[in-house]
Design an enzyme around this catalytic site. Structure first.
Site, PDB file in Angstrom:
ATOM      1  N   THR A 148       0.707  -1.205   0.069  1.00 40.79           N
ATOM      2  CA  THR A 148       0.050  -0.080  -0.045  1.00 40.79           C
ATOM      3  C   THR A 148       0.973   1.185   0.114  1.00 40.79           C
ATOM      4  OG1 THR A 148      -1.336   1.582   1.285  1.00 40.79           O
ATOM      5  CG2 THR A 148      -0.075  -0.134   2.620  1.00 40.79           C
ATOM      6  N   ASP A 153      -0.030   3.671   1.330  1.00 45.88           N
ATOM      7  CA  ASP A 153      -0.213   4.326   2.691  1.00 45.88           C
ATOM      8  C   ASP A 153       0.645   4.058   3.912  1.00 45.88           C
ATOM      9  OD1 ASP A 153      -2.634   5.299   1.332  1.00 45.88           O
ATOM     10  OD2 ASP A 153      -4.058   3.635   2.226  1.00 45.88           O
ATOM     11  N   LEU A 198      -2.170  10.273  -8.618  1.00 48.35           N
ATOM     12  CA  LEU A 198      -0.762  10.329  -9.366  1.00 48.35           C
ATOM     13  C   LEU A 198       0.084   9.489  -8.477  1.00 48.35           C
ATOM     14  CD1 LEU A 198      -0.497  13.871 -10.479  1.00 48.35           C
ATOM     15  CD2 LEU A 198      -0.384  12.239 -11.844  1.00 48.35           C
TER      16      LEU A 198
HETATM   17  O1  F6P Z   1      -5.164   2.848   0.458  1.00 48.18           O
HETATM   18  C1  F6P Z   1      -4.885   3.345  -0.959  1.00 48.18           C
HETATM   19  C2  F6P Z   1      -5.667   4.634  -1.103  1.00 48.18           C
HETATM   20  O2  F6P Z   1      -5.047   5.124  -2.447  1.00 48.18           O
HETATM   21  C3  F6P Z   1      -5.850   5.740  -0.110  1.00 48.18           C
HETATM   22  O3  F6P Z   1      -4.711   6.489   0.042  1.00 48.18           O
HETATM   23  C4  F6P Z   1      -6.931   6.516  -0.615  1.00 48.18           C
HETATM   24  O4  F6P Z   1      -7.771   6.930   0.282  1.00 48.18           O
HETATM   25  C5  F6P Z   1      -7.841   5.280  -1.390  1.00 48.18           C
HETATM   26  O5  F6P Z   1      -7.014   4.198  -1.611  1.00 48.18           O
HETATM   27  C6  F6P Z   1      -8.367   5.829  -2.458  1.00 48.18           C
HETATM   28  O6  F6P Z   1      -9.243   4.748  -3.315  1.00 48.18           O
HETATM   29  P1  F6P Z   1      -9.710   4.613  -4.437  1.00 48.18           P
HETATM   30  O7  F6P Z   1      -8.796   3.890  -5.332  1.00 48.18           O
HETATM   31  O8  F6P Z   1     -11.241   3.844  -4.195  1.00 48.18           O
HETATM   32  O9  F6P Z   1     -10.106   6.098  -5.026  1.00 48.18           O
END
Ligand code: F6P
Length: 359
Positions: free
Chosen positions: A142, A144, A284
């Protein structure tokens, strides 16, 4: 004597990130080269497992994918097939439980283990499957960086790199116009991307979910900078950051965080009179090729996952601990996102070099 593992499956779940293909390649190449195993891939996360969507992962299939962004297997971060609480963005279909399908398809392919590459949601489901009869090994992915019991997930370094480039580039335009520039980065309920890109890019204020901010403190920092003759201020804000006593902001689609930078820009302009602009980096941060660090980390993770599978050591997630690749039981990882601890040394380092967290 332990039985020889001959066939394993692999899937990628949750939001994509740079380095997924590097893991798939490392798992398949190690399993094939070192152990003579066969590897198949399930497509689009757990949906491939319950709907029997597979692709073979022979040596040639995984050649030349190391540097590719995304995942050749596809992924999904919305489906919930097993009624397991994953994360805030799941699509819960009441009464649905496709565990029987998953077990049937897993057996149909004569698999002896499943590698689940994903973040805390995917790893939580992976642990559930493991307890339900499908031997699972987890690989922490991830941007994150919020997976427990690993020092770092792959994908994080690539996201930080993109965010840092953005912070770097915003400096010159901010200085030209005497503006406050706000960069909104991803991270869900954790501030890892904001902290690292903010520090790497020399952000003046870093706002993270772990430290709720006080708007007056933010105003005071930018005002003092202008009084001292600085021509700009850069604020890096995590999408999950919020003011003291308030909750994070979600976009129209109730489950996606986002919008804090726009609100902050409006507040700063209105209350201080200083011109403000905001940039939302969004996806991005998830697209494109992995950094060299992520390519190597993903390869180390995939390589170790294949070794664990060969040794029959299921129920574990590969992890990075003090630069070494280890493994940790999935039960310790499932269900709990890793946020920045308030005594994390980097926070004090940032404060000591003059960065404000708006508190
Ligand atoms: O968990 C990864 C992430 O990019 C987060 O940082 C973000 O809140 C979320 O996924 C966005 O998800 P989606 O791909 O559903 O827009």
């Amino acid at each position: 004597m332990k039985k020889k593992i001959k066939r394993i499956g692999i899937l990628t779940g949750g939001g994509d990130c740079p380095g997924l293909n590097a893991v798939i390649r490392a798992v398949a190449k190690t399993a094939i080269n070192v152990y003579g195993m066969q590897v198949i891939g399930f497509q689009d996360g757990f949906s491939g497992l319950v709907m029997d969507k597979t692709i073979p992962l022979g040596y040639d299939h995984v050649s030349n994918i190391l540097t590719q962004g995304g995942t050749i297997l596809g992924t999904s971060n919305k489906d919930n097939f097993f009624g397991v609480k994953r994360n805030e963005s799941q699509r819960v279909i009441p009464g649905q439980n496709r565990l029987k399908d998953a077990l049937r398809i897993y057996r149909k392919h004569k698999l002896e283990g499943l590698i689940c590459v994903g973040g805390d949601g995917t790893l939580t489901v992976g642990y559930h499957l493991h307890q339900s009869g499908i031997p699972v090994i987890g690989v922490p992915k991830t941007i994150d960086n919020d997976v427990m019991h690993t020092d770092q997930t792959f994908g994080f370094d690539s996201a930080v790199w993109i965010a840092t480039l953005a912070v770097d580039r915003l400096h010159s335009t901010a200085a030209s116009h005497r503006r406050v520039m706000i960069v909104e980065v991803m991270g869900r309920s954790a501030g890892w991307i904001a902290l690292h890109s903010g520090m790497a890019g020399g952000g003046d204020i870093i706002l993270i979910p772990e430290i709720p901010y006080d708007l007056k403190k933010v105003y005071s920092v930018v005002q003092k900078r202008f009084q001292k003759g600085r021509r700009f201020s850069i604020i890096v804000v995590a999408e999950g950051a919020h003011r003291k006593g308030e909750t994070p902001i979600y976009m129209k689609k109730a489950h996606n965080l986002g919008g804090i930078s726009a609100q902050l820009a409006e507040n700063i302009e209105k209350d201080t009179g200083i011109e403000c602009r905001f940039t939302v980096l969004g996806h991005l941060q998830r697209g494109g090729t992995p950094t060299p660090f992520d390519r190597v980390l993903a390869t180390r993770y995939g390589h170790h996952a294949a070794h664990l599978a060969a040794a029959g050591e299921f129920g574990h997630m590969v992890s990075l601990k003090n630069s070494a690749i280890e493994s940790v039981h999935l039960s310790l990882v499932a269900g709990v996102p890793r946020r920045i601890p308030l005594d994390f040394p980097l926070l004090q380092t940032a404060r000591d070099v003059g960065t404000s967290f708006g508190d």
